[in-house]
Design a protein around this motif. Structure first.
Motif, PDB file in Angstrom:
ATOM      1  N   ASP A  50    -106.943 -10.826 -88.742  1.00  0.00           N
ATOM      2  CA  ASP A  50    -107.731  -9.700 -89.189  1.00  0.00           C
ATOM      3  C   ASP A  50    -106.872  -8.396 -89.143  1.00  0.00           C
ATOM      4  N   ALA A  51    -106.559  -8.203 -88.128  1.00  0.00           N
ATOM      5  CA  ALA A  51    -105.565  -6.878 -88.007  1.00  0.00           C
ATOM      6  C   ALA A  51    -104.353  -7.194 -88.721  1.00  0.00           C
ATOM      7  N   ALA A  52    -103.785  -8.284 -89.029  1.00  0.00           N
ATOM      8  CA  ALA A  52    -102.892  -8.297 -90.054  1.00  0.00           C
ATOM      9  C   ALA A  52    -103.401  -8.006 -91.539  1.00  0.00           C
ATOM     10  N   ALA A  53    -104.229  -8.562 -91.811  1.00  0.00           N
ATOM     11  CA  ALA A  53    -104.802  -8.081 -93.061  1.00  0.00           C
ATOM     12  C   ALA A  53    -104.990  -6.771 -93.302  1.00  0.00           C
ATOM     13  N   ARG A  54    -105.566  -6.065 -92.199  1.00  0.00           N
ATOM     14  CA  ARG A  54    -105.913  -4.599 -92.312  1.00  0.00           C
ATOM     15  C   ARG A  54    -104.570  -3.761 -92.390  1.00  0.00           C
TER      16      ARG A  54
END
Length: 345
Positions: free
Chosen positions: A295-299
């Motif tokens: 999720d951090a990668a997506a953000r």
């Protein structure tokens, strides 16, 4: 990790081959938990190699190749108890419990080669009666693998999905969801569970048709599919962008389109920030492969492109195995359709 994109590319490449099955009208060999439908000996023409099965395989070895589509299909069909050595593992799955089921399979105590796959001598030591590879390259002597001739001489049959017959990965077309179904049908026949395969395929088609019915007539939305940190020799987020692959069929059925789609066999592309900034993106798919914080990668990706519609609405989704060849493409279709056409559900 850096090797993953090259391996997955091999899984998804097509060599323009097909698999045909001929069942004999004699023989009644069956095994526990089978349906008693397949008649043995079973002759199967797989990628131009004729295999003959005297009965249901009992000692199955599954090679790696960066895929879990093959072993996932065996699990979905309820025949994974035939596996004596499995080299496929993705760590996560879009199907609850599947990753755990795969990780619980025996590995045969094999030390993999530098391609993280099973070398010839280790393969033959498993005394397999069926070896499943993600593609023709898994039987290449030049890579140190047991060839199909080696396996035949040792009493083992071999199989590769029709979506990746070729050793070199030469491409004559783009894989589709039908290739996932073809693999299920083949395994259903080989393991004498054809009704299970038919039911899985019918249910998948029903779910995909239902998802597609919600988005019929809607404008196609641009969806970017990214494999964070999986680029060969490049840890940037934009070194592994989906180009030519089964995901383009999945996107189409979900009312979406891949703005970087290719049809020349280029499975992944590396793009600059300028190229991405100039492309309108309505939805982002990040593919999770053992990422500690996907999720951090997506953000992080979205934050770099404030002009995207996807960024303004924080419109992203995480997928793993359902975006690849395998038994669960309906999950990806539904999730993407809901991502880019939420008002239709």
């Amino acid at each position: 990790m850096k090797r993953a994109v090259a391996l997955v590319a091999g899984v998804l490449a097509i060599a323009g081959c097909s698999t045909t099955v001929t069942e004999s009208t004699t023989g009644s060999t069956t095994a526990a938990a089978t349906e008693g439908v397949t008649k043995y000996p079973l002759t199967l023409d797989n990628c131009g190699t004729v295999e003959s099965f005297s009965g249901v395989p009992k000692r199955v070895v599954v090679m790696n190749g960066g895929s879990i589509g093959e072993v996932s299909s065996l699990v979905a069909l309820g025949v994974a108890d035939r596996v004596v050595a499995n080299a496929q593992s993705y760590g996560v799955s879009d199907v609850p419990g599947r990753a755990t089921a795969i990780d619980a399979l025996p590995t045969g105590g094999i030390t993999p080669n530098n391609q993280q796959d099973i070398p010839r001598e280790a393969m033959l030591a498993q005394r397999p009666d069926l070896v499943i590879s993600t593609g023709g390259g898994g039987f290449a002597a030049d890579y140190g693998y047991a060839t199909r001739a080696d396996l035949t001489a040792a009493g083992a049959n071999s199989y590769a999905p029709r979506a990746n017959c070729g050793i070199t990965g030469a491409v004559s077309g783009t894989p589709t969801i039908e290739d996932s179904y073809a693999m299920l049908r083949d395994f259903g026949t080989i393991f004498d569970v054809p009704s299970r395969a038919d039911k899985l395929i019918a249910e998948s088609k029903r779910k995909i048709a239902e998802s597609a019915s919600h988005v019929t007539g809607q404008p196609k939305k641009n969806v970017l599919i990214v494999f964070p940190g999986m680029g060969m020799g490049d840890s940037s987020d934009f070194s592994a962008i989906a180009a030519d692959g089964i995901w383009n069929d999945i996107l189409g059925k979900a009312g979406a389109v891949n703005p970087f789609a290719r049809t020349d066999g280029t499975t992944f592309v590396t793009l600059s920030k300028e190229q991405l900034a100039a492309t309108p993106i309505d939805g982002l798919i990040v593919v999770n492969y053992r990422n500690p914080d996907i999720d951090a990668a997506a953000r992080r990706i979205l934050d770099q492109f404030p002009q995207w519609a996807a960024t303004k609405t924080k419109n992203y989704a995480v997928l793993s195995d359902s975006i690849y060849l395998g038994p669960s493409n309906d999950i990806a279709v539904d999730k993407i359709a809901r991502l880019v056409h939420p008002g239709q559900f």
